[in-house]
Structures are given as C-alpha cells and as structure tokens.
Design an enzyme around this catalytic site. Structure first.
Site, PDB file in Angstrom:
ATOM      1  N   CYS A   1       1.023  -1.102  -0.173  1.00 13.47           N
ATOM      2  CA  CYS A   1      -0.316  -0.092   0.404  1.00 13.47           C
ATOM      3  C   CYS A   1       0.906   1.643  -0.114  1.00 13.47           C
ATOM      4  O   CYS A   1       1.592   1.614  -0.763  1.00 13.47           O
ATOM      5  CB  CYS A   1      -0.985  -0.405   1.324  1.00 13.47           C
ATOM      6  SG  CYS A   1      -2.280   0.698   0.987  1.00 13.47           S
ATOM      7  N   HIS A   2       0.521   1.886   1.043  1.00 11.58           N
ATOM      8  CA  HIS A   2       1.605   3.211   0.936  1.00 11.58           C
ATOM      9  C   HIS A   2       2.600   2.764   1.820  1.00 11.58           C
ATOM     10  O   HIS A   2       3.673   4.183   1.914  1.00 11.58           O
ATOM     11  CB  HIS A   2       0.743   4.578   2.275  1.00 11.58           C
ATOM     12  CG  HIS A   2      -0.459   4.773   1.812  1.00 11.58           C
ATOM     13  ND1 HIS A   2      -1.419   4.055   1.510  1.00 11.58           N
ATOM     14  CD2 HIS A   2      -0.444   5.899   0.485  1.00 11.58           C
ATOM     15  CE1 HIS A   2      -2.583   4.756   1.188  1.00 11.58           C
ATOM     16  NE2 HIS A   2      -1.930   5.552   0.583  1.00 11.58           N
TER      17      HIS A   2
ATOM     18  N   GLU B   1      -6.669   7.794  -4.203  1.00  9.10           N
ATOM     19  CA  GLU B   1      -6.435   8.339  -3.302  1.00  9.10           C
ATOM     20  C   GLU B   1      -7.242   9.470  -3.652  1.00  9.10           C
ATOM     21  O   GLU B   1      -8.466   9.687  -2.803  1.00  9.10           O
ATOM     22  CB  GLU B   1      -5.021   9.382  -3.642  1.00  9.10           C
ATOM     23  CG  GLU B   1      -3.728   8.585  -3.428  1.00  9.10           C
ATOM     24  CD  GLU B   1      -3.888   7.868  -1.958  1.00  9.10           C
ATOM     25  OE1 GLU B   1      -4.527   8.272  -1.048  1.00  9.10           O
ATOM     26  OE2 GLU B   1      -2.663   7.820  -1.688  1.00  9.10           O
TER      27      GLU B   1
END
Length: 239
Positions: A139-140, A171
């Site tokens: 993910c991030h 996002e």
C-alpha cells in the site's frame, strides 16, 4: 549464504488528521497483522519496529468493514503476540539488520509522512537487501523506497524495477489527494517514478494485487497485505 528466517515488519510512527471530523491516519492494522500471521505460519520469527518506537492506529482500520472479528480479537488482546509486540515496539537502534532475511513495510496513509525521512528504517532495509534478503512493502509502505539505497549504485533499490502500491486513483476516490498535497508528500505512483521504478497498477484500486521483481515484493492496498506477504515468503524461499 542462507538468510536468517526472521522477518522485520516496519510500522509508521506518524499520525495526522485525514478522515471526517479530524479522525487520524496511522498504522493500518491489518497491513501489519496479516503479514505477521503469514510470516509466523511460514516459520519466521517476526519483530515489529518503527522509526521512533511509537505508533498510533489508523481510525479507518479499526472500523468493522476493515477489521474482521477474528482480527479484532487479536488486536484487542494485549497478550496476543502481535499486540504485545506492538505495545513494546522496537526502534532502529534495537535492531541488528544482519539477523533478518526479510523486511516488510506495513502502512497506512501516515507512512507517507514519516517513511520518506525514516533514516533508521531505511538503513536497516538497505542492509538486509545488500546482504541478499527480501525487501517488501504494501500500500503506502512504498513511501520508504526512495531512501533505501543500494550502496553499489547510490540509487534506490527499486531503480529499474517493477513495483505496485496504492493508486493515485484510489487517493482521488477517497477524497484525500488534497490532504496528501498539503503534507507536501508524493503519492506512491510519483515516488516510484522518482526512484526510477516502473509502477504497475492493479485492475482496480481495491483489488488484491502483488508484484515480485527479483528481491523486491510490493502490494497495492490493504486487501493485498496477505498475498504480498505470501509472495515475499515465496521469494525468500527461492533465494
């Protein structure tokens, strides 16, 4: 040289308002818990570390649709191995990188804030990579890659590699792109590009999706945490 069957899961130590009513992002719980379970089942010893030895859970990740009952039991039980390791989080100075064969960056939007500057975590990941181990992120978590350097090239270890991570479209759908811009942080797609990597998008922002390129293993979103950890184990077993 065979790699130690030990995995180190990095945890974001940042938190910031992101959701309605100022509710905060932090560690997305299942993005650490699911890999923790996968690694343990595959016979790894697993430790948890953050840049400051502190963390805060992400608000969304504690909601019913993101934390199924079985996971919630483990999360709320301070005597569970996962939760007790979170409660006694290690920091980089506690870690000897050569004792680990696998580094996994868990995430939450908050990792966009601290991972780019997390020199301690980056240095551990770089050492594990140089020693021939696996470096993985979900993910991030990919926000950490620009600072994980290969000393032989001076470039990010993902330079010239294919990676995935949370989509910019995701996002936008979540309505948080403006907040990320206010933090003055790049999206995962932008940080991959700046590191010389080729970003590979999942079919949809929330589809489980993982990419393995050599000793770099990445996953797209919370739904990918489990399959990304499995892919990291497979890459490790193939060393």
């Amino acid at each position: 040289m065979s790699q130690p069957r030990r995995a180190l899961i990095a945890i974001t130590s940042a938190h910031a308002p992101l959701y309605p009513e100022g509710k905060e992002t932090g560690l997305f719980i299942t993005e650490a818990l699911h890999p923790f379970n996968v690694f343990q089942e595959a016979g790894f010893e697993v430790d948890l570390v953050s840049e400051t030895g502190t963390y805060q859970p992400d608000w969304l990740s504690q909601q019913k649709e993101w934390l199924p009952d079985e996971d919630r039991k483990v999360w709320e039980d301070h005597s569970s191995e996962f939760r007790s390791k979170l409660d006694k989080l290690l920091k980089p100075s506690d870690i000897q990188a050569d004792r680990y064969g696998l580094f996994f960056a868990s995430a939450g939007h908050a990792s966009l804030i601290d991972y780019p500057d997390a020199k301690g975590l980056q240095s551990i990941a770089s050492q594990i990579y140089v020693d021939g181990g696996i470096v993985s992120a979900v993910c991030h978590g990919g926000a950490i890659f620009p600072g994980i350097l290969d000393p032989s090239t001076g470039k990010s270890i993902i330079d010239g590699r294919k990676v995935t991570g949370f989509t910019t479209r995701g996002e936008e759908e979540e309505g948080v792109l403006a907040t990320i811009q206010k933090w003055n942080r790049p999206t995962i797609e932008a940080s991959a590009a700046s590191s010389g990597a080729t970003y590979v998008s999942p079919a949809g922002p929330w589809d489980a999706f993982t990419v393995t390129d050599g000793r770099i293993v990445t996953g797209a979103n919370p739904a990918s945490a489990h399959v990304t950890a499995e892919a990291a184990v497979k890459a490790f077993d193939g060393l």
